[in-house]
Design an enzyme around this catalytic site. Structure first.
Site: not given
Ligand code: PXP
Length: 300
Positions: A8, A11, A51, A53, A57, A78, A109, A159, A198
């Site tokens: 992922n 970030h 992801h 969103r 963001r 995602e 999340t 998941e 996660h």
């Protein structure tokens, strides 16, 4: 079949947005999620997760579209269960879509999707996406009713949310692992591909090895944090090395039902991907000085 790693890279975009939030498309806007995607590929990532969103963001639509167009790795998109994100997914055409709950206030999340409580909406989204050739995963807490509802929804994958496991005090950790193991068994019996993610990091990952039937782990924060020390390619490589310890017997038991997965196909043709000039360029870009691997505690 080795345990697969989905990296992922949200970030990377989080950091870019902190400085260039008003102009993420500028040529000098850094760091680049696209470059990160290549670096993750060079480190042995089996798939990428982005992801987008609803508040944009971190990842922007353009990031997802460019990564999809340019990087030869399966893409896991995602997404919240909204009309806007379904439309974006249909344009993006990722290999997988992972449906997650989304609220503006959360930092990341924070809980699993309530498939039981939002069954009709979830089922409709699954059908819409899978009719377009996108395999759907549902990000759920490791609770039997959620697993059962996920299977009924028509989704092909779940998941399992490992956040409670990752945040558990030592005294509660075994109970969280038992919850994950039971949910993984239930998912596998229901014919679902079982992934998890996660809060997984270089230290807690080995504790997951008693959870059966895992096919793919999705990991972001700890890999990006480690990348600050060793570069993203090396950080991904180190995580993949740890994952090689996942008991082959656990992975093998669900192999037959997942052989059509793009990530599985990509993993088996990895050697040809890793020889591409772009990957070679990405590897040399990220050959930052090697620092020792983190101390990994032995499995329990
Ligand atoms: N899986 C899902 C569904 C996520 O939303 C996230 C990011 O919050 C992850 C996996 C990766 O989690 P982490 O960044 O803690 O590794």
């Amino acid at each position: 079949m080795p345990l697969l790693l989905g990296v992922n890279i949200d970030h990377i975009a989080t950091l870019r947005q902190a400085r260039y939030g008003r102009n993420p498309e500028a040529a000098h806007a850094e760091p680049s999620p696209l470059v990160a995607a290549w670096d993750a590929l060079a480190g042995g990532a089996d798939s990428l997760t982005v992801h987008v969103r609803s508040d944009r963001r971190h990842m922007q639509d353009a990031d997802a579209l460019r990564i999809r167009a340019e990087v030869p790795l399966p893409l896991n998109f995602e997404m919240g269960v909204t009309a806007e994100m379904i439309a974006l997914a249909l344009e993006l055409k990722p290999d997988f879509a992972c449906l997650v709950p989304e609220s503006r206030e959360e930092l990341t999340t924070e809980g699993g999707l309530d498939v039981v409580g939002r069954f009709a909406q979830t089922q409709a989204a699954v059908a819409r996406l899978q009719d377009a050739g996108i395999r759907v995963s549902l990000f759920i807490d490791p609770d039997p009713p959620q697993v059962e509802a996920a299977a009924r929804s028509g989704a092909r994958m779940i998941e399992l949310h490992t956040g409670c496991f990752a945040n558990a005090a030592d005294s509660d950790r075994e109970a969280e692992i038992a919850r994950l193991a039971a949910a993984a068994r239930a998912g596998q019996q229901a014919g679902l591909q079982v992934n998890a993610g996660h809060g997984i990091n270089y230290e807690n990952i080995a504790r997951l090895w008693t959870v059966p039937h895992l096919v793919e782990l999705n990991i972001g924060h700890s890999i990006v944090a480690r990348a600050l020390r060793v570069g993203l390619t090396q950080a991904v490589r180190e995580m993949k090395n740890l994952m090689a310890a996942y008991p082959a017997v656990a992975a093998a038991s669900s192999r037959s039902s997942i052989s059509d997965s793009p990530a599985v196909a990509a993993a088996s043709s990895r050697s040809s991907i890793s020889e591409s000039p772009a990957v070679a360029a990405a590897s040399s870009r990220s050959s930052i000085s090697e620092s020792p691997a983190p101390n990994i505690p032995p499995p329990p």
